[in-house]
Design a protein around this motif. Structure first.
Motif, short mmCIF file in Angstrom:
data_model
loop_
_atom_site.label_atom_id
_atom_site.label_comp_id
_atom_site.label_asym_id
_atom_site.label_seq_id
_atom_site.Cartn_x
_atom_site.Cartn_y
_atom_site.Cartn_z
N GLU A 70 -24.69 -13.55 -32.00
CA GLU A 70 -25.26 -14.09 -32.91
C GLU A 70 -24.51 -14.58 -34.11
O GLU A 70 -24.75 -15.22 -35.08
CB GLU A 70 -26.58 -13.41 -33.33
N SER A 71 -23.21 -14.06 -34.05
CA SER A 71 -21.96 -14.31 -34.95
C SER A 71 -21.49 -15.29 -34.56
O SER A 71 -21.12 -15.62 -33.33
CB SER A 71 -21.38 -12.84 -35.27
N SER A 72 -20.47 -15.89 -35.34
CA SER A 72 -19.65 -16.79 -35.19
C SER A 72 -18.46 -16.37 -34.21
O SER A 72 -17.99 -15.03 -34.52
CB SER A 72 -18.63 -17.62 -36.41
N ILE A 73 -17.90 -16.98 -33.08
CA ILE A 73 -17.08 -16.39 -32.28
C ILE A 73 -15.74 -16.28 -32.86
O ILE A 73 -15.03 -17.30 -33.61
CB ILE A 73 -16.69 -17.28 -31.18
N PRO A 74 -14.95 -15.10 -32.95
CA PRO A 74 -13.81 -15.40 -33.82
C PRO A 74 -12.52 -15.75 -33.17
O PRO A 74 -12.51 -16.23 -31.71
CB PRO A 74 -13.28 -13.53 -33.63
N LYS A 75 -11.89 -16.44 -34.00
CA LYS A 75 -10.85 -17.24 -33.29
C LYS A 75 -9.63 -16.53 -32.94
O LYS A 75 -9.29 -15.26 -33.03
CB LYS A 75 -10.05 -18.16 -34.56
N LYS A 76 -8.81 -17.27 -31.88
CA LYS A 76 -7.86 -16.36 -31.11
C LYS A 76 -6.64 -15.67 -32.17
O LYS A 76 -6.25 -14.64 -31.89
CB LYS A 76 -6.86 -17.44 -30.16
N GLN A 77 -6.32 -16.54 -33.34
CA GLN A 77 -5.49 -16.05 -34.30
C GLN A 77 -5.87 -14.72 -35.06
O GLN A 77 -5.37 -13.77 -34.96
CB GLN A 77 -5.11 -17.11 -35.31
N GLU A 78 -7.27 -14.59 -35.20
CA GLU A 78 -7.81 -13.72 -35.96
C GLU A 78 -8.02 -12.32 -34.96
O GLU A 78 -7.82 -11.42 -35.43
CB GLU A 78 -9.56 -13.96 -36.50
N SER A 79 -8.13 -12.64 -33.79
CA SER A 79 -8.54 -11.61 -32.58
C SER A 79 -7.02 -10.97 -32.33
O SER A 79 -6.93 -9.76 -32.40
CB SER A 79 -8.95 -12.22 -31.61
N ALA A 80 -5.92 -11.78 -32.48
CA ALA A 80 -4.69 -11.50 -32.04
C ALA A 80 -4.10 -10.55 -33.45
O ALA A 80 -3.55 -9.37 -33.17
CB ALA A 80 -3.79 -12.31 -32.19
N ALA A 81 -4.55 -10.93 -34.74
CA ALA A 81 -3.98 -10.18 -35.87
C ALA A 81 -4.94 -8.88 -35.63
O ALA A 81 -4.26 -7.90 -36.03
CB ALA A 81 -4.52 -10.58 -37.16
N PHE A 82 -6.03 -8.68 -35.31
CA PHE A 82 -6.72 -7.51 -35.20
C PHE A 82 -6.29 -6.60 -34.05
O PHE A 82 -5.85 -5.43 -34.48
CB PHE A 82 -8.10 -7.78 -34.58
N VAL A 83 -5.88 -7.11 -33.18
CA VAL A 83 -5.28 -6.40 -32.05
C VAL A 83 -3.82 -5.46 -32.48
O VAL A 83 -3.49 -4.74 -32.39
CB VAL A 83 -4.91 -7.07 -30.70
N GLU A 84 -2.95 -6.77 -33.36
CA GLU A 84 -1.73 -6.34 -33.76
C GLU A 84 -1.87 -5.31 -34.73
O GLU A 84 -0.93 -4.49 -34.78
CB GLU A 84 -0.94 -7.64 -34.23
N THR A 85 -2.77 -5.34 -35.56
CA THR A 85 -2.80 -4.62 -37.01
C THR A 85 -3.48 -3.40 -36.93
O THR A 85 -3.18 -2.29 -37.30
CB THR A 85 -3.04 -5.26 -38.26
N ARG A 86 -4.61 -3.56 -35.85
CA ARG A 86 -5.56 -2.37 -35.75
C ARG A 86 -5.40 -1.59 -34.64
O ARG A 86 -5.41 -0.40 -34.56
CB ARG A 86 -7.05 -2.89 -35.75
N LEU A 87 -5.23 -2.20 -33.36
CA LEU A 87 -5.46 -1.35 -32.19
C LEU A 87 -4.01 -1.00 -31.83
O LEU A 87 -3.85 0.20 -31.12
CB LEU A 87 -5.78 -2.43 -30.93
N LYS A 88 -3.05 -2.06 -31.80
CA LYS A 88 -1.70 -1.60 -31.37
C LYS A 88 -1.12 -0.27 -31.94
O LYS A 88 -0.30 0.71 -31.56
CB LYS A 88 -0.47 -2.60 -31.45
N PRO A 89 -1.31 -0.17 -33.34
CA PRO A 89 -0.64 1.22 -33.94
C PRO A 89 -1.42 2.37 -33.70
O PRO A 89 -0.70 3.46 -33.60
CB PRO A 89 -1.28 0.95 -35.41
N LEU A 90 -2.62 2.41 -32.91
CA LEU A 90 -3.56 3.27 -32.42
C LEU A 90 -3.04 3.68 -30.77
O LEU A 90 -3.25 4.71 -30.33
CB LEU A 90 -4.98 3.28 -32.51
N ALA A 91 -2.31 2.65 -30.23
CA ALA A 91 -2.20 2.62 -28.88
C ALA A 91 -0.99 3.57 -28.36
O ALA A 91 -1.17 4.12 -27.04
CB ALA A 91 -1.69 1.24 -28.51
N HIS A 92 -0.08 4.07 -29.10
CA HIS A 92 0.98 4.86 -28.73
C HIS A 92 0.39 6.12 -28.07
O HIS A 92 1.20 6.64 -27.35
CB HIS A 92 1.90 4.95 -29.87
#
Length: 286
Positions: A70-92
């Motif tokens: 029901e929400s707008s589909i996120p753009k790839k750039q936004e998704s990539a930024a989320f992964v880079e700044t939010r998930l990758k720091p937790l991935a180690h």
């Protein structure tokens, strides 16, 4: 959205893996759905992508995760930024984060080769969804060469950790003879394990296996009917047809035993569950 929401997403996945849907739902409701910015939508999209990876994690309250539709589909750039700044720091030090990055690469970024790297990294730490996804990559032949034996190896590791879809896919391999010799008993064993964890497709396939046996025994048809009914209640559209046929078979067996009251009752139940119920009713009246 701050880092806490990314952590909440990981917490929800870990709760789901434990089979604690109530805990996961609370996290999703209170720590993710409250946010209505683009990054919260990305989190929901990634959680929804688990539907393929872990169907057993989605009981009737799966509508919670449908909010992403029901929400707008996120753009790839936004998704990539989320992964880079939010998930990758937790991935180690968090294999679930690695798996979520892999899911992002497949379902949002469209890069299965990169996804394989993250799945392998998570699988090395025993992360069950990653193990399953590696099996799926080899099973489907994307992006690697199709290799059923290699798929079975990863499925087996995930199945031993209680992954219902992995158990189901092993059953399918024994059912079809993909990479292994066809084996009805092994096939049923894996379908049953998966069905016990709530996988409706496993329940349906197990029912189908019994219905195809056609040994003329009331107990076999009854077992198939019971399984078809469970699958139907879980929303499997084709299960109603199987349920109808099983009731009809049970009624026919009772008729052959000259128990016409039981036969008519079962035939009527077949009619109720059949799209072509009028045909069966005509047969009963005749």
């Amino acid at each position: 959205m701050d880092e806490n929401v990314a952590q909440a997403m990981i917490k929800a996945v870990m709760s789901l893996q434990k089979g604690d849907w109530d805990e996961a739902k609370e996290v999703i409701m209170n720590e993710i759905l409250l946010h209505r910015d683009p990054e919260s939508v990305i989190a929901l999209v990634l959680l929804r992508s688990l539907k393929r990876a872990c169907p057993r994690l989605y009981p009737s309250d799966e509508r919670l995760l449908e909010t992403a539709k029901e929400s707008s589909i996120p753009k790839k750039q936004e998704s990539a930024a989320f992964v880079e700044t939010r998930l990758k720091p937790l991935a180690h030090n968090c294999p679930v984060a690695k798996t979520l990055i892999g899911l992002f690469e497949i379902h949002i970024n469209g890069n299965p080769t990169e996804a394989m790297k993250w799945f392998r990294a998570a699988a090395e730490e025993g992360e069950v969804i990653a193990l399953y996804n590696l099996g799926l990559r080899y099973d489907q032949g994307n992006p690697v060469k199709q290799d059923y034996l290699e798929a079975m190896k990863w499925y087996q590791m995930a199945a031993e950790k209680g992954h219902a879809s992995a158990q189901f896919n092993i059953g399918v391999c024994y059912d079809k003879g993909d990479g292994v010799k066809e084996d009805v008993q092994e096939c049923r064993k894996w379908y049953e394990l998966s069905a016990n964890l709530g996988n409706m497709h496993a329940c349906f396939n197990l029912a189908l296996s019994y219905s195809k046996e056609n040994d003329g025994k009331f107990e076999t048809a009854e077992k198939a009917a019971h399984l078809f009914e469970i699958a139907a209640r879980q929303g499997h559209e084709m299960a109603f047809e199987g349920l109808s046929k099983s009731y009809y078979t049970m009624g026919t067996i009772k008729a052959q035993e000259r128990d016409m009251e039981a036969a008519k009752r079962l035939w009527m139940m077949a009619a109720v569950n059949s799209i072509s119920g009028s045909v069966i009713i005509d047969a009963i009246v005749a």
